[in-house]
Design an enzyme around this catalytic site. Sequence first.
Site, short mmCIF file in Angstrom:
data_model
loop_
_atom_site.label_atom_id
_atom_site.label_comp_id
_atom_site.label_asym_id
_atom_site.label_seq_id
_atom_site.Cartn_x
_atom_site.Cartn_y
_atom_site.Cartn_z
N TYR A 156 35.64 13.58 4.46
CA TYR A 156 34.23 13.84 4.81
C TYR A 156 34.12 14.33 6.25
CZ TYR A 156 29.16 12.96 5.05
OH TYR A 156 27.79 13.10 5.21
N LYS A 160 32.72 18.07 7.13
CA LYS A 160 31.52 18.29 7.96
C LYS A 160 31.89 19.03 9.25
CE LYS A 160 28.31 16.59 5.29
NZ LYS A 160 27.33 17.49 4.64
N1 NAD Z 1 22.56 9.77 4.35
C1 NAD Z 1 23.23 9.89 5.48
O1 NAD Z 1 23.44 8.92 6.22
C2 NAD Z 1 23.76 11.22 5.92
C3 NAD Z 1 24.24 11.35 7.22
C4 NAD Z 1 24.74 12.57 7.64
C5 NAD Z 1 24.75 13.65 6.77
N2 NAD Z 1 24.28 13.49 5.50
C6 NAD Z 1 24.33 14.66 4.64
O2 NAD Z 1 23.02 14.95 4.19
C7 NAD Z 1 23.08 15.56 2.91
C8 NAD Z 1 22.16 14.83 1.94
O3 NAD Z 1 22.59 13.49 1.87
P1 NAD Z 1 21.70 12.32 1.27
O4 NAD Z 1 22.05 11.12 2.04
O5 NAD Z 1 20.29 12.75 1.15
O6 NAD Z 1 22.40 12.18 -0.17
P2 NAD Z 1 21.85 11.87 -1.63
O7 NAD Z 1 23.03 11.43 -2.41
O8 NAD Z 1 20.63 11.02 -1.59
O9 NAD Z 1 21.42 13.33 -2.13
C9 NAD Z 1 22.37 14.34 -2.32
C10 NAD Z 1 21.93 15.20 -3.48
O10 NAD Z 1 22.90 16.27 -3.60
C11 NAD Z 1 23.11 16.47 -4.99
N3 NAD Z 1 24.41 17.11 -5.19
C12 NAD Z 1 25.63 16.53 -5.11
N4 NAD Z 1 26.58 17.44 -5.40
C13 NAD Z 1 25.95 18.60 -5.68
C14 NAD Z 1 26.38 19.88 -6.08
N5 NAD Z 1 27.68 20.14 -6.27
N6 NAD Z 1 25.46 20.84 -6.28
C15 NAD Z 1 24.14 20.57 -6.11
N7 NAD Z 1 23.66 19.38 -5.76
C16 NAD Z 1 24.56 18.40 -5.54
C17 NAD Z 1 23.06 15.09 -5.60
O11 NAD Z 1 22.79 15.16 -7.00
C18 NAD Z 1 21.92 14.43 -4.82
O12 NAD Z 1 20.67 14.59 -5.46
C19 NAD Z 1 24.55 15.56 2.52
O13 NAD Z 1 25.12 16.81 2.86
C20 NAD Z 1 25.13 14.46 3.37
O14 NAD Z 1 26.51 14.63 3.58
C21 NAD Z 1 23.78 12.31 5.06
#
Ligand code: NAD
Length: 257
Positions: A156, A160
Amino acid sequence: MTGRLDGKVALITGAGSGIGQAAAELFAAEGAAVVVADLRAEAAEETALKITKGGGKAIAVPVDVAVAEQAESAVARAVAEFGRLDVLYNNAGVDSSGSVAEATEADWDRCFAVNVKGTFLCSRAAVPRIAESGGGAIINQGSVAALVGIRNFAAYCAAKGAVVSLTRSMALDLASHRIRVNAICPGTVFTPLMEPMLRARGGGDLEAGLAMTVAKYPIGRLGTPEEIARVALFLASDDSSFLTGSIVTADGGMTAQ
Ligand SMILES: NC(=O)c1ccc[n+]([C@@H]2O[C@H](COP(=O)([O-])OP(=O)(O)OC[C@H]3O[C@@H](n4cnc5c(N)ncnc54)[C@H](O)[C@@H]3O)[C@@H](O)[C@H]2O)c1
């Protein structure tokens, strides 16, 4: 709301949950027609329905961002439905746990396929369409995992990091098309993505994992999906007209230490 995205069309990947869902709702409230793209068709439908019931414009599009044809058809659907494309938010992502000694090759490949290749494929499909609209904005979803090491998240962190590097390169290449490209690096936001990680950190106890994580945040709490969505809105709108190639950290001070 102030209509900051009036007349714009935005495609948001991973908009069926968490940060992407919050961004879809906020962008629609600010006047955008939103293409809610997600791997899980039902989740995308739910987000789109919530927006349209509230009087906004949205359609749901099932997509695996890691598959070129599906990324192309999601963009084509946006233009067919709403006539143009102005904003792409490459938000879809998956995590992957384990140090390099433990991570499986399959997890490593999927992590890179969704986070990195998905960003490339959706951007490649969207760039000509955004350029036809006279320019616009692409927002890539990074993470604090791109900026500092996080134990047991090797794939991860690497993926990123690649998204952040790709953002800078895209910003240079696309400036002449009047497309601004920026990345957001959020700190921990409590969403379905993070729950397994927080539980594991607490040795199976979610509350303990949450407390250990909050302790890393000078601001004394985790972020919310809405707080990250507001950063994305800034980067999508003309409010950020002089920003391109910027890596915007939204982490309650976590990486300032
Ligand atoms: N939540 C955190 O703490 C956090 C921190 C830093 C970065 N992020 C990043 O933010 C983004 C969103 O994260 P989140 O926490 O809202 O996650 P989440 O799991 O709530 O939502 C992610 C969504 O992406 C969809 N998804 C997964 N694989 C996919 C694909 N191949 N094609 C299309 N859709 C797909 C999933 O079905 C889900 O609905 C991600 O890129 C994550 O890495 C999250």
